[in-house]
Design an enzyme around this catalytic site. Structure first.
Site, PDB file in Angstrom:
ATOM      1  N   TYR A   1     -26.061  38.068  71.494  1.00 55.89           N
ATOM      2  CA  TYR A   1     -27.238  38.920  71.745  1.00 55.89           C
ATOM      3  C   TYR A   1     -27.465  39.872  70.566  1.00 55.89           C
ATOM      4  O   TYR A   1     -28.586  40.008  70.064  1.00 55.89           O
ATOM      5  CB  TYR A   1     -27.018  39.702  73.044  1.00 55.89           C
ATOM      6  CG  TYR A   1     -28.146  40.651  73.394  1.00 55.89           C
ATOM      7  CD1 TYR A   1     -29.415  40.173  73.699  1.00 55.89           C
ATOM      8  CD2 TYR A   1     -27.939  42.027  73.424  1.00 55.89           C
ATOM      9  CE1 TYR A   1     -30.453  41.040  74.025  1.00 55.89           C
ATOM     10  CE2 TYR A   1     -28.970  42.907  73.754  1.00 55.89           C
ATOM     11  CZ  TYR A   1     -30.218  42.409  74.056  1.00 55.89           C
ATOM     12  OH  TYR A   1     -31.244  43.266  74.366  1.00 55.89           O
TER      13      TYR A   1
ATOM     14  N   THR B   1     -45.449  39.481  75.628  1.00 52.60           N
ATOM     15  CA  THR B   1     -44.569  38.457  76.209  1.00 52.60           C
ATOM     16  C   THR B   1     -43.517  39.154  77.085  1.00 52.60           C
ATOM     17  O   THR B   1     -43.154  40.301  76.847  1.00 52.60           O
ATOM     18  CB  THR B   1     -43.874  37.593  75.125  1.00 52.60           C
ATOM     19  OG1 THR B   1     -42.979  38.413  74.375  1.00 52.60           O
ATOM     20  CG2 THR B   1     -44.888  36.942  74.196  1.00 52.60           C
TER      21      THR B   1
HETATM   22  N1  LIG Z   1     -32.977  46.801  79.461  1.00 51.61           N
HETATM   23  C1  LIG Z   1     -32.262  47.184  78.416  1.00 51.61           C
HETATM   24  O1  LIG Z   1     -31.289  47.921  78.550  1.00 51.61           O
HETATM   25  C2  LIG Z   1     -32.660  46.723  77.048  1.00 51.61           C
HETATM   26  C3  LIG Z   1     -32.040  47.337  75.955  1.00 51.61           C
HETATM   27  C4  LIG Z   1     -32.376  46.929  74.688  1.00 51.61           C
HETATM   28  C5  LIG Z   1     -33.304  45.929  74.502  1.00 51.61           C
HETATM   29  N2  LIG Z   1     -33.874  45.340  75.567  1.00 51.61           N
HETATM   30  C6  LIG Z   1     -34.855  44.274  75.310  1.00 51.61           C
HETATM   31  O2  LIG Z   1     -36.032  44.570  75.994  1.00 51.61           O
HETATM   32  C7  LIG Z   1     -36.782  43.368  76.199  1.00 51.61           C
HETATM   33  C8  LIG Z   1     -37.319  43.363  77.609  1.00 51.61           C
HETATM   34  O3  LIG Z   1     -36.222  43.333  78.497  1.00 51.61           O
HETATM   35  P1  LIG Z   1     -36.191  44.153  79.860  1.00 51.61           P
HETATM   36  O4  LIG Z   1     -35.049  45.064  79.805  1.00 51.61           O
HETATM   37  O5  LIG Z   1     -37.519  44.663  80.209  1.00 51.61           O
HETATM   38  O6  LIG Z   1     -35.727  42.977  80.857  1.00 51.61           O
HETATM   39  P2  LIG Z   1     -36.524  42.129  81.955  1.00 51.61           P
HETATM   40  O7  LIG Z   1     -37.040  43.054  82.991  1.00 51.61           O
HETATM   41  O8  LIG Z   1     -35.618  41.038  82.358  1.00 51.61           O
HETATM   42  O9  LIG Z   1     -37.753  41.557  81.141  1.00 51.61           O
HETATM   43  C9  LIG Z   1     -37.611  40.501  80.235  1.00 51.61           C
HETATM   44  C10 LIG Z   1     -38.838  39.671  80.305  1.00 51.61           C
HETATM   45  O10 LIG Z   1     -38.721  38.567  79.401  1.00 51.61           O
HETATM   46  C11 LIG Z   1     -39.014  37.386  80.121  1.00 51.61           C
HETATM   47  N3  LIG Z   1     -38.402  36.191  79.532  1.00 51.61           N
HETATM   48  C12 LIG Z   1     -37.096  35.880  79.435  1.00 51.61           C
HETATM   49  N4  LIG Z   1     -36.958  34.680  78.867  1.00 51.61           N
HETATM   50  C13 LIG Z   1     -38.211  34.215  78.632  1.00 51.61           C
HETATM   51  C14 LIG Z   1     -38.734  33.029  78.087  1.00 51.61           C
HETATM   52  N5  LIG Z   1     -37.927  32.036  77.688  1.00 51.61           N
HETATM   53  N6  LIG Z   1     -40.070  32.907  77.986  1.00 51.61           N
HETATM   54  C15 LIG Z   1     -40.899  33.885  78.392  1.00 51.61           C
HETATM   55  N7  LIG Z   1     -40.461  35.027  78.946  1.00 51.61           N
HETATM   56  C16 LIG Z   1     -39.134  35.182  79.048  1.00 51.61           C
HETATM   57  C17 LIG Z   1     -38.466  37.668  81.498  1.00 51.61           C
HETATM   58  O11 LIG Z   1     -38.936  36.709  82.427  1.00 51.61           O
HETATM   59  P3  LIG Z   1     -38.127  36.453  83.807  1.00 51.61           P
HETATM   60  O12 LIG Z   1     -38.578  37.531  84.738  1.00 51.61           O
HETATM   61  O13 LIG Z   1     -38.565  35.095  84.188  1.00 51.61           O
HETATM   62  O14 LIG Z   1     -36.659  36.541  83.485  1.00 51.61           O
HETATM   63  C18 LIG Z   1     -39.026  39.058  81.690  1.00 51.61           C
HETATM   64  O15 LIG Z   1     -40.398  39.016  81.981  1.00 51.61           O
HETATM   65  C19 LIG Z   1     -35.833  42.229  75.854  1.00 51.61           C
HETATM   66  O16 LIG Z   1     -36.166  41.725  74.581  1.00 51.61           O
HETATM   67  C20 LIG Z   1     -34.472  42.903  75.814  1.00 51.61           C
HETATM   68  O17 LIG Z   1     -33.589  42.252  74.934  1.00 51.61           O
HETATM   69  C21 LIG Z   1     -33.586  45.707  76.846  1.00 51.61           C
END
Ligand SMILES: NC(=O)c1ccc[n+]([C@@H]2O[C@H](COP(=O)([O-])OP(=O)(O)OC[C@H]3O[C@@H](n4cnc5c(N)ncnc54)[C@H](OP(=O)(O)O)[C@@H]3O)[C@@H](O)[C@H]2O)c1
Length: 249
Positions: free
Chosen positions: A150, A12
């Protein structure tokens, strides 16, 4: 190569950041991948540049029916599931004094309700010996101003993953989590904050990381591959920090 040969994986939040990097790596390792996201145009865009055996399914994790449809489409196409990677998530910093019900619901629905309902739908179709993975975060181990809801959402997910680890033990399904520190992904551009504020926040994070930098999506994907593969066959119920040491000092 071929660490996941013919394994069926659902990811996802696969159109961006950590999810996309993991989809690419899983495909390279021979998996059949279901890339899911909430925006079809974003899925179509990434699909153009992907190689391997994959499909895309539009599904908003916060909507129960969408989770059901995601699992249905995945199993119709590939049969039973080997790897379920609950990665979709959002982070929008707001100080406690400004938290609204809408903010709370948005974060909790996407980060907590979504993965739990997806697992409920998927469990009957996950092969015994399969793997469930969560993208969690170091934020439930350390306090960062403004990340209250968060952090609570990720803490809830960690608590839930311990229960799930026990609930699926009779089927040999391994449940593990990845806790990234600051990772360079589009997440920061979606925080509804001015870019200079985001940049300042990012600088602050990087300064706290012993390795002194943001991580990359590929570095997180490597941990996902390890946990999903047979190399982690006796690793269960844990959370791996991919954070340059941030959570350990
Ligand atoms: N980046 C960091 O520093 C970091 C640190 C710790 C944890 N995380 C975690 O890593 C995970 C991935 O985040 P990322 O950093 O790779 O950010 P990202 O590039 O924004 O990826 C998040 C993904 O989740 C999708 N998403 C959001 N809401 C959704 C929904 N309601 N239904 C289906 N898909 C949804 C987004 O879609 P859209 O493109 O449409 O928004 C995107 O594809 C998240 O769980 C985040 O909390 C990230």
């Amino acid at each position: 190569m071929n660490k996941l040969k013919d394994k069926v994986a659902i990811i996802t939040g696969a159109n961006s950041g950590i999810g996309l990097a993991t989809a690419k790596l899983f495909l390279k390792e021979g998996a059949k991948v279901v890339l899911s996201g909430r925006r079809q145009e974003a899925l179509d865009e990434v699909a153009e540049n992907l190689e391997g055996d994959f499909i895309t399914v539009k599904a908003d994790v916060a909507i129960a029916e969408d989770n059901k449809r995601l699992i249905q489409k995945a199993t119709e196409h590939y049969g039973n599931i080997d790897i379920l990677f609950l990665n979709a998530g959002i982070a929008k910093p707001i100080p406690t004094t400004d938290i609204t019900e809408a903010h709370f619901d948005e974060i909790i629905n996407i980060n907590v309700k979504g993965p739990i309902l997806a697992i409920k739908e998927a469990l009957p179709s996950i092969n015994d010996g399969g793997t469930i993975l969560f993208t969690n975060s170091v934020v439930h181990q350390k306090g960062f101003d403004g990340l209250g809801v968060y952090s609570a959402s990720k803490g809830a997910l960690r608590a839930y993953s311990r229960v799930l680890t026990s609930e699926v033990k009779s089927r040999g399904i391994r449940v593990n989590s990845i806790a990234p520190g600051p990772i360079e992904t589009p997440l920061y551009g979606k925080m509804d904050l001015p870019m200079d504020v985001v940049q300042e926040m990012g600088k602050g994070f990087a300064e706290q990381v012993p390795l002194g930098r943001f991580g990359t999506s590929e570095e997180v994907a490597n941990a996902a591959l390890f946990l999903a593969s047979d190399e982690a066959s006796y690793i269960n119920g844990i959370e791996i920090e991919v954070d340059g040491g941030l959570s350990q000092i």
